[in-house]
Scaffold this motif. Structure first.
Motif, PDB file in Angstrom:
ATOM      1  N   VAL A   1       0.777  -1.218  -0.042  1.00 37.64           N
ATOM      2  CA  VAL A   1       0.035  -0.002   0.104  1.00 37.64           C
ATOM      3  C   VAL A   1       0.819   1.217   0.010  1.00 37.64           C
ATOM      4  O   VAL A   1       0.669   2.061  -0.873  1.00 37.64           O
ATOM      5  N   LEU A   2       1.609   1.344   1.030  1.00 39.33           N
ATOM      6  CA  LEU A   2       2.480   2.654   1.125  1.00 39.33           C
ATOM      7  C   LEU A   2       3.694   2.599   0.130  1.00 39.33           C
ATOM      8  O   LEU A   2       4.399   3.676  -0.195  1.00 39.33           O
ATOM      9  N   LYS A   3       4.177   1.291  -0.185  1.00 41.70           N
ATOM     10  CA  LYS A   3       5.256   1.048  -1.231  1.00 41.70           C
ATOM     11  C   LYS A   3       6.374   2.030  -0.878  1.00 41.70           C
ATOM     12  O   LYS A   3       7.103   2.702  -1.565  1.00 41.70           O
ATOM     13  N   VAL A   4       7.062   1.824   0.454  1.00 41.81           N
ATOM     14  CA  VAL A   4       8.067   2.678   0.979  1.00 41.81           C
ATOM     15  C   VAL A   4       9.317   1.981   0.368  1.00 41.81           C
ATOM     16  O   VAL A   4       9.637   0.827   0.497  1.00 41.81           O
ATOM     17  N   ARG A   5      10.088   2.787  -0.521  1.00 44.28           N
ATOM     18  CA  ARG A   5      11.169   2.452  -1.137  1.00 44.28           C
ATOM     19  C   ARG A   5      11.407   1.306  -2.054  1.00 44.28           C
ATOM     20  O   ARG A   5      12.143   0.490  -2.028  1.00 44.28           O
ATOM     21  N   ARG A   6       9.792   0.863  -2.426  1.00 46.09           N
ATOM     22  CA  ARG A   6       9.833  -0.218  -2.988  1.00 46.09           C
ATOM     23  C   ARG A   6      10.637  -0.460  -4.434  1.00 46.09           C
ATOM     24  O   ARG A   6      11.202  -1.459  -4.768  1.00 46.09           O
ATOM     25  N   GLY A   7      10.731   0.889  -5.171  1.00 43.56           N
ATOM     26  CA  GLY A   7      11.596   0.682  -6.211  1.00 43.56           C
ATOM     27  C   GLY A   7      13.125   0.394  -6.082  1.00 43.56           C
ATOM     28  O   GLY A   7      13.541  -0.598  -6.630  1.00 43.56           O
ATOM     29  N   THR A   8      13.655   0.839  -4.949  1.00 43.49           N
ATOM     30  CA  THR A   8      14.890   0.576  -4.445  1.00 43.49           C
ATOM     31  C   THR A   8      15.125  -0.952  -4.046  1.00 43.49           C
ATOM     32  O   THR A   8      15.972  -1.550  -4.442  1.00 43.49           O
ATOM     33  N   VAL A   9      13.989  -1.396  -3.555  1.00 37.75           N
ATOM     34  CA  VAL A   9      14.231  -2.831  -2.948  1.00 37.75           C
ATOM     35  C   VAL A   9      14.144  -3.603  -4.039  1.00 37.75           C
ATOM     36  O   VAL A   9      14.713  -4.429  -4.294  1.00 37.75           O
TER      37      VAL A   9
ATOM     38  N   ASP B   1      28.840  -2.548   4.826  1.00 35.00           N
ATOM     39  CA  ASP B   1      28.073  -2.602   3.696  1.00 35.00           C
ATOM     40  C   ASP B   1      27.409  -1.227   3.308  1.00 35.00           C
ATOM     41  O   ASP B   1      26.384  -1.235   2.727  1.00 35.00           O
ATOM     42  N   GLN B   2      28.271  -0.040   3.606  1.00 33.24           N
ATOM     43  CA  GLN B   2      27.778   1.108   3.504  1.00 33.24           C
ATOM     44  C   GLN B   2      28.471   1.806   2.200  1.00 33.24           C
ATOM     45  O   GLN B   2      29.706   1.718   2.154  1.00 33.24           O
ATOM     46  N   HIS B   3      27.522   2.528   1.479  1.00 36.25           N
ATOM     47  CA  HIS B   3      28.108   3.203   0.221  1.00 36.25           C
ATOM     48  C   HIS B   3      29.246   4.279   0.689  1.00 36.25           C
ATOM     49  O   HIS B   3      28.651   4.852   1.657  1.00 36.25           O
ATOM     50  N   ALA B   4      30.316   4.410   0.056  1.00 32.45           N
ATOM     51  CA  ALA B   4      31.332   5.249   0.616  1.00 32.45           C
ATOM     52  C   ALA B   4      31.663   6.650  -0.224  1.00 32.45           C
ATOM     53  O   ALA B   4      32.602   7.119  -0.298  1.00 32.45           O
TER      54      ALA B   4
ATOM     55  N   HIS C   1      18.495   0.362   1.358  1.00 30.05           N
ATOM     56  CA  HIS C   1      19.472   1.466   1.134  1.00 30.05           C
ATOM     57  C   HIS C   1      20.072   1.189  -0.394  1.00 30.05           C
ATOM     58  O   HIS C   1      20.257  -0.015  -0.626  1.00 30.05           O
ATOM     59  N   ARG C   2      20.459   2.170  -1.003  1.00 34.23           N
ATOM     60  CA  ARG C   2      21.267   2.107  -2.368  1.00 34.23           C
ATOM     61  C   ARG C   2      22.767   1.793  -2.150  1.00 34.23           C
ATOM     62  O   ARG C   2      23.430   2.572  -1.953  1.00 34.23           O
ATOM     63  N   ARG C   3      22.806   0.396  -2.138  1.00 28.66           N
ATOM     64  CA  ARG C   3      24.185  -0.228  -1.870  1.00 28.66           C
ATOM     65  C   ARG C   3      24.967  -0.142  -3.237  1.00 28.66           C
ATOM     66  O   ARG C   3      26.096   0.127  -3.118  1.00 28.66           O
TER      67      ARG C   3
END
Length: 319
Positions: free
Chosen positions: A45-53, A197-200, A291-293
């Motif tokens: 329903v809310l589709k929170v960050r669905r595209g990224t996932v 695992d964080q983007h640097a 998160h965008r890895r």
């Protein structure tokens, strides 16, 4: 506006504390049922960050069907929401007399031997399992640790969360300006826990993660090499019911060993990234796919990577 900020921050702090009190009043079985329902809401329903996932799951598991990706995503949301509930319940439910009811650690002898030695130890984990409980459980066993984390903008929430982390001996170092304290910690034989695992950003070390180039912080590997510190990759999985964990170690290397062959930042970064990838594959629904890895490396970095000889043996995690 400046004058009202403390009032806004304190109001937000009270709202969070009230929410946590409600969670603490609920049985964990009820928390899990609500986590599952809210996870469905966030995804469908809310589709929170669905595209990224969805993009991340296609990158990591191209061989799996959209239906399988959806099941992982739903499991991820349930896991993240339940993780918050476990953190809220932990101080009341886990203590030094009953920890065996809540935690299994197959490699306990290996890790305890390292933690008891006078040398520093570095543990590299990621946004997998209940990563907040890792340092909490280590401290509960009498092994204090230090973790690098960003200071929250809300000082009341920052102090309260750090009080939870420090209750058993997990101490937080600010993300910026802690180099001197980290150096002293490693010299004194302390334990440093890092998220690997964080983007640097672009000026980082680029390594393969699920078959695609990903940016990693050079400092993570540098701490191991400069501190001559035994380094493990691991995580804290949830096993079965809420508040039941297993601390898993994927690999351990020691720069002092004669056969140590990861003496550069790229080689060591590749080693721990591959170890984290192997851990994620065991329980992909317990990984933070929000998160965008993966982001495109700069053109110059692409050329350098293309010119580098591949060394699959060096990338495998050591036992």
């Amino acid at each position: 506006m400046t004058r009202s900020k403390p009032i806004i921050d304190y109001t937000a702090y009270l709202a969070v504390r009230t929410f946590v009190c409600i969670i603490q009043a609920m049985p964990l079985s009820t928390c899990q049922a609500w986590a599952r329902r809210l996870g469905w809401l966030f995804w469908h329903v809310l589709k929170v960050r669905r595209g990224t996932v969805e993009e991340n799951l296609k990158t990591a598991f191209p061989e799996r069907s959209p239906r399988e990706h959806e099941q992982i995503a739903l499991g991820m949301w349930e896991h993240l929401l339940l993780m918050v509930c476990e953190i809220a319940h932990a101080p009341r439910k886990i203590n030094r007399t009953n920890w065996r009811t809540h935690l299994a650690m197959p490699q306990m002898e290996l890790m305890v031997r390292r933690l008891l030695a006078p040398r520093p130890v570095i543990i590299i984990s990621g946004h997998l399992g209940n990563f907040e409980m890792g340092g909490y459980l280590l401290g509960l066993h009498g092994f204090p640790s230090h973790t690098i984390a960003r200071t929250l903008d809300n000082p009341y929430l920052d102090r309260w969360i750090n009080d939870f982390r420090g209750a058993t001996g997990q101490f937080i170092l600010p993300k910026h300006g802690s180099s001197q304290r980290i150096e002293e910690l490693l010299k004194s034989g302390g334990t440093l826990v890092l998220l690997g695992d964080q983007h640097a950003g672009e000026a980082a070390c680029w390594v393969d993660f699920f078959g695609r180039s990903a940016s990693t912080h050079k400092a993570v590997a540098l701490f191991t090499l400069s501190g001559n510190a035994p380094t493990a990759t691991g995580c804290v999985y949830r096993k079965g019911a809420p508040m039941h964990f297993e601390m898993e170690v994927a690999g351990l290397v020691d720069p002092a060993d004669a056969d140590f062959n990861l003496g550069s930042i790229p080689l060591l970064s590749t080693w721990y990234t591959r170890g984290l990838e192997n851990l994620i594959r065991v329980a992909p629904d317990q990984y933070w796919w929000l998160h965008r890895r993966w982001r495109e490396p700069p053109a110059r970095q692409k050329k350098l990577r293309a010119a580098e000889p591949s060394d699959p043996a060096a990338a495998r995690p050591a036992a």
